[in-house]
Design a protein around this motif. Structure first.
Motif, PDB file in Angstrom:
ATOM      1  N   VAL A  47      -2.880   8.622  -1.193  1.00 53.86           N
ATOM      2  CA  VAL A  47      -1.561   9.076  -1.655  1.00 53.86           C
ATOM      3  C   VAL A  47      -0.737   9.534  -0.480  1.00 53.86           C
ATOM      4  O   VAL A  47      -1.195  10.111   0.441  1.00 53.86           O
TER       5      VAL A  47
ATOM      6  N   SER B 125      -5.685  -2.227  -6.542  1.00 50.09           N
ATOM      7  CA  SER B 125      -7.091  -2.157  -6.157  1.00 50.09           C
ATOM      8  C   SER B 125      -7.886  -3.271  -6.846  1.00 50.09           C
ATOM      9  O   SER B 125      -8.750  -3.905  -6.230  1.00 50.09           O
TER      10      SER B 125
ATOM     11  N   GLN C  81      -9.177  -0.857  -0.366  1.00 51.26           N
ATOM     12  CA  GLN C  81      -9.056  -0.047  -1.577  1.00 51.26           C
ATOM     13  C   GLN C  81      -8.808   1.418  -1.236  1.00 51.26           C
ATOM     14  O   GLN C  81      -8.027   2.088  -1.903  1.00 51.26           O
TER      15      GLN C  81
ATOM     16  N   ARG D 131      -0.290   1.813 -10.750  1.00 48.24           N
ATOM     17  CA  ARG D 131      -0.027   0.675  -9.865  1.00 48.24           C
ATOM     18  C   ARG D 131      -1.091   0.593  -8.761  1.00 48.24           C
ATOM     19  O   ARG D 131      -1.511  -0.493  -8.372  1.00 48.24           O
ATOM     20  N   ARG D 132      -1.532   1.740  -8.275  1.00 45.10           N
ATOM     21  CA  ARG D 132      -2.592   1.758  -7.260  1.00 45.10           C
ATOM     22  C   ARG D 132      -3.870   1.127  -7.811  1.00 45.10           C
ATOM     23  O   ARG D 132      -4.537   0.360  -7.126  1.00 45.10           O
ATOM     24  N   ARG D 133      -4.196   1.473  -9.052  1.00 46.59           N
ATOM     25  CA  ARG D 133      -5.406   0.903  -9.666  1.00 46.59           C
ATOM     26  C   ARG D 133      -5.263  -0.611  -9.832  1.00 46.59           C
ATOM     27  O   ARG D 133      -6.209  -1.360  -9.603  1.00 46.59           O
TER      28      ARG D 133
ATOM     29  N   GLU E 236      -0.201   6.115  -9.783  1.00 50.92           N
ATOM     30  CA  GLU E 236      -1.654   5.948  -9.919  1.00 50.92           C
ATOM     31  C   GLU E 236      -2.013   4.632 -10.615  1.00 50.92           C
ATOM     32  O   GLU E 236      -2.933   3.927 -10.200  1.00 50.92           O
TER      33      GLU E 236
ATOM     34  N   ILE F 141      -5.193   1.644  -0.337  1.00 51.10           N
ATOM     35  CA  ILE F 141      -4.333   1.558  -1.523  1.00 51.10           C
ATOM     36  C   ILE F 141      -4.346   2.872  -2.300  1.00 51.10           C
ATOM     37  O   ILE F 141      -3.304   3.352  -2.745  1.00 51.10           O
ATOM     38  N   MET F 142      -5.514   3.462  -2.453  1.00 51.23           N
ATOM     39  CA  MET F 142      -5.636   4.668  -3.276  1.00 51.23           C
ATOM     40  C   MET F 142      -5.159   5.931  -2.555  1.00 51.23           C
ATOM     41  O   MET F 142      -4.968   6.966  -3.186  1.00 51.23           O
TER      42      MET F 142
ATOM     43  N   THR G  88       0.809  -1.218   0.000  1.00 51.84           N
ATOM     44  CA  THR G  88       0.000   0.000   0.000  1.00 51.84           C
ATOM     45  C   THR G  88       0.839   1.264   0.000  1.00 51.84           C
ATOM     46  O   THR G  88       0.321   2.342   0.220  1.00 51.84           O
ATOM     47  N   GLY G  89       2.134   1.143  -0.224  1.00 51.03           N
ATOM     48  CA  GLY G  89       2.987   2.327  -0.208  1.00 51.03           C
ATOM     49  C   GLY G  89       3.667   2.512   1.133  1.00 51.03           C
ATOM     50  O   GLY G  89       4.577   3.311   1.267  1.00 51.03           O
TER      51      GLY G  89
ATOM     52  N   LEU H 240       3.799   4.521  -4.709  1.00 51.83           N
ATOM     53  CA  LEU H 240       2.998   3.878  -5.749  1.00 51.83           C
ATOM     54  C   LEU H 240       2.471   4.938  -6.701  1.00 51.83           C
ATOM     55  O   LEU H 240       1.947   5.964  -6.266  1.00 51.83           O
TER      56      LEU H 240
END
Length: 187
Positions: A187, A117, A181, A112-114, A110, A184-185, A32-33, A108
């Motif tokens: 920032v 997810s 999610q 890679r985040r998607r 955008e 993960i998204m 998740t970063g 991460l």
């Protein structure tokens, strides 16, 4: 016999808890970063002639929010641990420092985040399928009891009970997915 029918709802819930537990483990492995020792749990190392989890060949630490270190106990395994991490698909580039492997966790992007997810969504769907399979097993037990003489009222009662348990667990999966999610998204 039909009057004595008791569906083992504890067994159904125990099995559904197992599906939820498996989902939590899969979610923990998603990056998740932020650095987390659990992100290395699915990574297996070819050590001593067998596949071994990283935490059994070294100490995994998180000294900083974006850094994981692995202090490998056997110097001969350092290269194998590094190779396992590179090939794991985590998108992390290990850096060696003697027997210590440092894993800087990059931000991460955008895209890679998607992707992550979507992977989380797939994990959740697998868990939902497991829950539905357990529900089907319970419903099959009820149908078998119906064939053995269970009254229709009792059948509906038990089916409602199984459905209520299923709905509760599916909602739990959906809630966990939404949380993951969002994590993960973030920032």
């Amino acid at each position: 016999m039909s009057e004595d029918f008791m569906l083992d709802t504890d067994d159904i819930e125990r099995r559904m808890d197992g599906a939820i537990s498996s989902l939590k483990t899969e979610f923990a492995s998603l990056r998740t970063g932020r650095a987390s020792a659990s992100m290395l749990e699915p990574v297996m190392v070819d050590a001593y002639g067998q596949r071994t989890p990283i935490n059994q060949v070294g100490t995994v630490n998180v000294p900083e929010p974006r850094m994981v270190t692995i202090n490998v106990w056997d110097k001969g395994l350092v290269g194998k641990v590094e190779k396992a991490i590179r090939e794991s698909g985590l998108g992390i580039n290990p850096q060696l420092n003697g027997t210590i492997i440092m894993l800087p966790i990059p931000e991460l992007n955008e895209e890679r985040r998607r992707e992550l997810s979507k992977v989380a969504g797939q994990y959740a769907e697998h868990a939902r399928v497991s829950i539905r399979n357990i529900r089907r097993d319970g419903m099959d037990q009820i149908k078998k009891a119906k064939a053995d003489g269970l009254s229709e009222d009792d059948q509906k009662l038990w089916e409602g009970e199984v459905q209520e348990i299923t709905d509760r667990y599916i909602k739990g999966i959906d809630d966990q997915l939404a949380t993951k999610q969002a994590e993960i998204m973030q920032v």
